[in-house]
Design a protein around this motif. Structure first.
Motif, PDB file in Angstrom:
ATOM      1  N   SER A   1       0.829  -1.203   0.000  1.00 19.78           N
ATOM      2  CA  SER A   1       0.000   0.000   0.000  1.00 19.78           C
ATOM      3  C   SER A   1       0.869   1.261   0.000  1.00 19.78           C
ATOM      4  O   SER A   1       0.635   2.207  -0.763  1.00 19.78           O
ATOM      5  CB  SER A   1      -0.926  -0.069   1.224  1.00 19.78           C
ATOM      6  OG  SER A   1      -1.362   1.203   1.575  1.00 19.78           O
ATOM      7  N   TYR A   2       1.884   1.254   0.846  1.00 18.68           N
ATOM      8  CA  TYR A   2       2.827   2.392   0.847  1.00 18.68           C
ATOM      9  C   TYR A   2       3.486   2.548  -0.522  1.00 18.68           C
ATOM     10  O   TYR A   2       3.663   3.653  -1.029  1.00 18.68           O
ATOM     11  CB  TYR A   2       3.936   2.163   1.877  1.00 18.68           C
ATOM     12  CG  TYR A   2       3.573   2.471   3.298  1.00 18.68           C
ATOM     13  CD1 TYR A   2       2.978   3.684   3.654  1.00 18.68           C
ATOM     14  CD2 TYR A   2       3.875   1.566   4.319  1.00 18.68           C
ATOM     15  CE1 TYR A   2       2.685   3.971   4.977  1.00 18.68           C
ATOM     16  CE2 TYR A   2       3.588   1.854   5.649  1.00 18.68           C
ATOM     17  CZ  TYR A   2       2.992   3.054   5.970  1.00 18.68           C
ATOM     18  OH  TYR A   2       2.713   3.341   7.275  1.00 18.68           O
TER      19      TYR A   2
ATOM     20  N   PHE B   1       4.508   5.527  -5.477  1.00 19.24           N
ATOM     21  CA  PHE B   1       4.556   5.488  -6.942  1.00 19.24           C
ATOM     22  C   PHE B   1       3.586   6.504  -7.536  1.00 19.24           C
ATOM     23  O   PHE B   1       3.924   7.271  -8.432  1.00 19.24           O
ATOM     24  CB  PHE B   1       4.201   4.070  -7.404  1.00 19.24           C
ATOM     25  CG  PHE B   1       4.509   3.818  -8.845  1.00 19.24           C
ATOM     26  CD1 PHE B   1       5.806   3.560  -9.255  1.00 19.24           C
ATOM     27  CD2 PHE B   1       3.498   3.818  -9.796  1.00 19.24           C
ATOM     28  CE1 PHE B   1       6.099   3.322 -10.591  1.00 19.24           C
ATOM     29  CE2 PHE B   1       3.784   3.580 -11.140  1.00 19.24           C
ATOM     30  CZ  PHE B   1       5.088   3.332 -11.537  1.00 19.24           C
ATOM     31  N   ALA B   2       2.363   6.499  -6.977  1.00 20.00           N
ATOM     32  CA  ALA B   2       1.324   7.403  -7.482  1.00 20.00           C
ATOM     33  C   ALA B   2       1.723   8.860  -7.281  1.00 20.00           C
ATOM     34  O   ALA B   2       1.522   9.700  -8.159  1.00 20.00           O
ATOM     35  CB  ALA B   2      -0.001   7.113  -6.765  1.00 20.00           C
ATOM     36  N   SER B   3       2.310   9.162  -6.125  1.00 21.20           N
ATOM     37  CA  SER B   3       2.612  10.572  -5.858  1.00 21.20           C
ATOM     38  C   SER B   3       3.798  11.061  -6.672  1.00 21.20           C
ATOM     39  O   SER B   3       3.958  12.263  -6.870  1.00 21.20           O
ATOM     40  CB  SER B   3       2.815  10.821  -4.359  1.00 21.20           C
ATOM     41  OG  SER B   3       3.793   9.967  -3.847  1.00 21.20           O
TER      42      SER B   3
ATOM     43  N   HIS C   1       3.121  12.334 -11.079  1.00 22.52           N
ATOM     44  CA  HIS C   1       2.959  13.665 -11.643  1.00 22.52           C
ATOM     45  C   HIS C   1       3.905  14.665 -10.988  1.00 22.52           C
ATOM     46  O   HIS C   1       3.609  15.838 -10.851  1.00 22.52           O
ATOM     47  CB  HIS C   1       1.501  14.113 -11.526  1.00 22.52           C
ATOM     48  CG  HIS C   1       0.570  13.216 -12.278  1.00 22.52           C
ATOM     49  ND1 HIS C   1       0.534  13.181 -13.646  1.00 22.52           N
ATOM     50  CD2 HIS C   1      -0.305  12.277 -11.852  1.00 22.52           C
ATOM     51  CE1 HIS C   1      -0.343  12.261 -14.031  1.00 22.52           C
ATOM     52  NE2 HIS C   1      -0.860  11.699 -12.970  1.00 22.52           N
ATOM     53  N   GLY C   2       5.017  14.115 -10.527  1.00 20.51           N
ATOM     54  CA  GLY C   2       6.047  14.995  -9.986  1.00 20.51           C
ATOM     55  C   GLY C   2       5.725  15.563  -8.620  1.00 20.51           C
ATOM     56  O   GLY C   2       6.352  16.515  -8.174  1.00 20.51           O
ATOM     57  N   ALA C   3       4.717  14.970  -7.946  1.00 23.87           N
ATOM     58  CA  ALA C   3       4.328  15.510  -6.645  1.00 23.87           C
ATOM     59  C   ALA C   3       5.379  15.210  -5.577  1.00 23.87           C
ATOM     60  O   ALA C   3       5.419  15.851  -4.536  1.00 23.87           O
ATOM     61  CB  ALA C   3       2.975  14.941  -6.217  1.00 23.87           C
TER      62      ALA C   3
ATOM     63  N   GLU D   1       1.193   9.583   0.346  1.00 30.46           N
ATOM     64  CA  GLU D   1      -0.271   9.675   0.214  1.00 30.46           C
ATOM     65  C   GLU D   1      -0.626   9.734  -1.266  1.00 30.46           C
ATOM     66  O   GLU D   1       0.168  10.224  -2.072  1.00 30.46           O
ATOM     67  CB  GLU D   1      -0.797  10.952   0.889  1.00 30.46           C
ATOM     68  CG  GLU D   1      -0.680  10.960   2.405  1.00 30.46           C
ATOM     69  CD  GLU D   1      -1.542   9.907   3.096  1.00 30.46           C
ATOM     70  OE1 GLU D   1      -2.433   9.329   2.420  1.00 30.46           O
ATOM     71  OE2 GLU D   1      -1.318   9.668   4.292  1.00 30.46           O
ATOM     72  N   TYR D   2      -1.824   9.263  -1.596  1.00 33.42           N
ATOM     73  CA  TYR D   2      -2.275   9.399  -2.983  1.00 33.42           C
ATOM     74  C   TYR D   2      -2.365  10.884  -3.333  1.00 33.42           C
ATOM     75  O   TYR D   2      -2.821  11.687  -2.507  1.00 33.42           O
ATOM     76  CB  TYR D   2      -3.644   8.744  -3.162  1.00 33.42           C
ATOM     77  CG  TYR D   2      -3.588   7.240  -3.140  1.00 33.42           C
ATOM     78  CD1 TYR D   2      -2.973   6.534  -4.177  1.00 33.42           C
ATOM     79  CD2 TYR D   2      -4.139   6.525  -2.074  1.00 33.42           C
ATOM     80  CE1 TYR D   2      -2.912   5.141  -4.142  1.00 33.42           C
ATOM     81  CE2 TYR D   2      -4.087   5.136  -2.040  1.00 33.42           C
ATOM     82  CZ  TYR D   2      -3.470   4.451  -3.072  1.00 33.42           C
ATOM     83  OH  TYR D   2      -3.395   3.085  -3.051  1.00 33.42           O
TER      84      TYR D   2
END
Ligand code: AMP
Ligand code: MG
Length: 287
Positions: free
Chosen positions: A55-56, A61-63, A66-68, A268-269
């Motif tokens: 989950s982490y 990966f998701a964050s 988009h360069g977050a 976090e997402y």
């Protein structure tokens, strides 16, 4: 329960491998299931921790997508031969998404690698933002095998500790979390595991005639490890010594250390980078 990290973290200047029991099991929680069947308990725990890790990992990966975030994490595993690096990698990555992970093993440098600085191949293998890296051996070989076999003169390897600290500090400042783990086995356990390899034709491929030569230099290696752990166990990139004679403890401990590192990052997402309601309306009215 005390933070496992506090129990296993190398305290520069005071930690000596000889004083760490390879058969020890520091930091285990109390519990009946554990007392009754430690192996089963560990299998269950590692599976549960694996769910958290997955989950982490997905959030990280998701964050990064988009360069977050520029955050990334690398698990560095070092050990004497038969220390259990491969088994540990299998156990702790089981639940993770292979697409967000890169596992790299470092053997003797290739001809091309030898033409470069020893950190060159390490830099190239570091995880990109959002990724989890697994290093099976690492730049520490350049102050371990290289020192023990005198592959470079002492004035060269002795300058590398500071160089490694600078390198790791620079990477840490750039968003990389190091989880550096030394899997600590006893000499007797290594003998048992080497013998087991010779007893099993499916394990011959893991056996190397040079392993006995390395084993003969056990004390030199322990000294080299002591120095690497003490000189490079820094605040930004600490070393952990995990007692590794018991595989069930080892897997639980490394999985726990990795989860703690992820929890510190706290991925976090990311928020949607678009108008969700507008997209929903467009979709609803599309054929
Ligand atoms: P294994 O992990 O069993 O596949 O073995 C890999 C071998 O590569 C070990 O004997 C390491 O000591 C060796 N190795 C890794 N890095 C270096 C290096 N920088 N220089 C020389 N030997 C290395
Ligand atoms: Mg080997």
């Amino acid at each position: 329960m005390a933070d496992l990290r506090d129990l296993l973290r190398v305290r520069p200047g005071t930690t000596r491998l000889a004083a760490v029991d390879p058969g020890g099991t520091p930091g285990l929680p109390d519990g009946e299931a554990l007392r009754e069947d430690p192996k089963q308990w560990s299998t269950d725990q590692v599976a549960a921790i694996g769910t958290d890790l997955a989950s982490y990992q997905e959030k990280l990966f998701a964050s990064a997508k988009h360069g977050a975030t520029a955050k990334r994490i690398v698990l560095v595993l070092q050990a004497m031969d038969c220390g259990g690096k491969d088994g540990t990698v299998r156990a702790v990555t089981r639940g993770m998404n292979p697409a967000g992970m890169n596992a790299v093993s470092f053997g003797p440098p290739s001809e091309e690698e030898r033409r470069h600085h020893y950190l060159w191949r390490i830099r190239r293998a570091l995880p990109a933002p959002g990724y989890v890296g697994i290093f099976n051996r690492s730049h520490y070989e350049d102050v371990l095998v290289v020192r023990v076999h005198e592959l470079v003169p002492p004035d060269v390897w002795s300058g590398r500790y500071e160089e490694i600290n600078d390198f790791e500090a620079e990477q840490a400042a750039d968003g990389l979390t190091f989880v550096k783990v030394m899997l600590h086995i006893s000499r007797e356990e290594q003998k048992k595991r080497l013998l087991a390899r010779l007893d099993d034709p499916t394990k011959y491929w893991k056996y190397n005639a040079g392993d006995l030569d390395e084993r003969a230099r056990w004390d030199d290696y322990q000294q080299a490890y002591d120095d690497a752990l003490n000189r490079c166990g820094t605040g930004v990139a600490p070393w952990y010594v995990v007692p590794a004679d018991r595989k069930w403890y080892r897997n639980w401990a490394v999985a726990t250390l990795l989860r703690a590192a992820f929890a510190d990052i706290g991925p976090e997402y990311p928020e949607a980078g678009f108008d969700v309601e507008a997209e929903r309306r467009k979709l609803a009215s599309s054929p």
